[in-house]
Design a protein around this motif. Structure first.
Motif, PDB file in Angstrom:
ATOM      1  N   TRP A 175      28.915  16.962  33.192  1.00  0.00           N
ATOM      2  CA  TRP A 175      28.451  16.039  34.408  1.00  0.00           C
ATOM      3  C   TRP A 175      30.021  15.419  34.880  1.00  0.00           C
ATOM      4  CZ3 TRP A 175      24.102  17.113  36.505  1.00  0.00           C
ATOM      5  CH2 TRP A 175      22.903  17.081  35.634  1.00  0.00           C
ATOM      6  N   TYR A 186      30.750  13.033  38.060  1.00  0.00           N
ATOM      7  CA  TYR A 186      31.095  11.730  38.050  1.00  0.00           C
ATOM      8  C   TYR A 186      32.464  11.437  38.861  1.00  0.00           C
ATOM      9  CZ  TYR A 186      27.523  10.527  34.629  1.00  0.00           C
ATOM     10  OH  TYR A 186      26.224  10.293  34.154  1.00  0.00           O
ATOM     11  N   ASP A 223      33.217   3.118  35.705  1.00  0.00           N
ATOM     12  CA  ASP A 223      31.829   3.465  35.798  1.00  0.00           C
ATOM     13  C   ASP A 223      31.288   2.816  37.051  1.00  0.00           C
ATOM     14  OD1 ASP A 223      31.980   5.148  33.625  1.00  0.00           O
ATOM     15  OD2 ASP A 223      30.860   4.094  32.474  1.00  0.00           O
ATOM     16  N   ILE A 249      32.420   4.457  40.262  1.00  0.00           N
ATOM     17  CA  ILE A 249      31.654   5.695  40.432  1.00  0.00           C
ATOM     18  C   ILE A 249      30.211   5.482  40.826  1.00  0.00           C
ATOM     19  CG2 ILE A 249      30.767   7.723  38.739  1.00  0.00           C
ATOM     20  CD1 ILE A 249      33.512   7.513  37.407  1.00  0.00           C
ATOM     21  N   THR A 250      29.430   4.641  40.006  1.00  0.00           N
ATOM     22  CA  THR A 250      28.035   4.534  40.398  1.00  0.00           C
ATOM     23  C   THR A 250      28.091   4.136  41.893  1.00  0.00           C
ATOM     24  OG1 THR A 250      27.709   3.869  38.015  1.00  0.00           O
ATOM     25  CG2 THR A 250      25.869   3.181  39.982  1.00  0.00           C
TER      26      THR A 250
END
Length: 333
Positions: free
Chosen positions: A136, A140, A309, A312-313
């Motif tokens: 992944w 990401y 994170d 990215i989310t």
């Protein structure tokens, strides 16, 4: 639903505290707060909160897996950083981004190697290519593609004036041996390729820096050029270069939804003003803000230590909403 459950827990907790402070002579109550003792109720509430947090984390993870539905999202990634406008500050900024992505990859348990690196004259680096292996990784990181802008008081300016610097980030799926495995359904005719050779840089065996083992491939229809210098033989480097070229073309095909290579042009990242996808501000205030999603944080240090994170989310969710809306609004054939 999770927010409603959390509110219900807060309401029960409030009722319990209100019940315990009321007169002990009151009649029996049907509420859970009256039936259970304060200690028992407190334990139940803590367990319920913990379960809600675990459920929320599991749902977030499931949502990301749904959003990572691209053909190559499960692959590793090849991430390139190039210093843009800003002189020495831009080269220093490129090195800061290199550190940020290496730390992010390490936190996720990914393996990162430096395929190629060109140091700056005074500080930082002109460019670097990182190979990030892990499931992944491309899914990401694909949203990191674009121009990253830094605003700070320059450590290279005697007067400490505010300096704006840019660096471009390019992300490709890692298609190891794609040209031989058939994973990538893309064939490049030999007539569309211009092959040249060069001496490899850096440390290595007796061939490195003495024999022209490095390979550069130019895709004539699009003008896209790639090179590979990390291996000891031309054959190995040509295979790596071909994988890089296929990955670049596949990303462009996905972005532009083009069916023919003749329709593809450029689409290169411009590391300059007005092109940024994210701003990193150190002065006169501290803020990191994504210009596409609007997500922001004042914890600049944490972000540069690999805390990507949330960004990215936010990007993946934003793209997911765009794709859902495009499907809803698509004409019915």
């Amino acid at each position: 639903l999770l927010e409603d459950a959390a509110f219900a827990l807060e309401l029960v907790e409030f009722e319990a505290s209100d019940s315990s402070s009321s007169s002990s002579s009151s009649n029996s109550s049907t509420s859970a707060a009256a039936e259970a003792g304060p200690d028992e109720l407190s334990t139940l509430l803590a367990q319920a909160r913990q379960l809600l947090q675990q459920l929320a984390a599991a749902l977030d993870k499931w949502e990301l897996r749904v959003l990572l539905s691209g053909a190559y999202d499960e692959s590793g990634a090849v991430l390139s950083i190039t210093a843009g406008a800003g002189g020495v500050d831009a080269m220093d900024w490129a090195e800061m981004l290199e550190r940020m992505y290496i730390r992010w990859a390490a936190d996720r348990g990914y393996n990162t190697t430096v395929a190629e690196r060109t140091a700056g004259e005074e500080a930082g680096l002109k460019g670097v290519e990182l190979t990030i292996r892990g499931r992944w990784a491309y899914g990401y990181l694909k949203g990191e593609r674009g121009t990253h802008r830094l605003v700070r008081s320059s450590p290279f300016n005697a007067k400490g004036l505010r300096q704006t610097s840019f660096a471009g980030v390019e992300v490709l799926p890692l298609l190891e041996s794609a040209s031989s495995s058939g994973k990538a359904e893309l064939t490049i005719p030999d007539k569309d390729l211009e092959v040249s050779f060069m001496r490899s840089g850096g440390k290595g065996g007796q061939n490195v820096n003495k024999v022209e083992t490095g390979v550069r491939l130019l895709h004539i229809p699009t003008g896209i050029s790639v090179k590979a210098t990390e291996q000891r033989t031309q054959m190995q480097n040509r295979t790596i270069a071909m994988d890089k070229l296929i990955a670049k073309l596949l990303v462009i095909l996905e972005d532009q939804q083009a069916a023919k290579l003749a329709d593809i042009r450029g689409d290169a990242v411009k590391a300059e003003w007005g092109q940024q996808i994210r701003n990193y501000v150190f002065h006169p205030y501290k803020l990191v803000k994504d210009t596409r999603t609007g997500y922001e944080t004042s914890d600049v240090t944490s972000v540069l230590d690999g805390g990507l994170d949330d960004f990215i989310t936010a990007y993946l969710r934003s793209k997911g909403k765009e794709e859902s809306l495009s499907k809803v609004n698509a004409p019915i054939s």
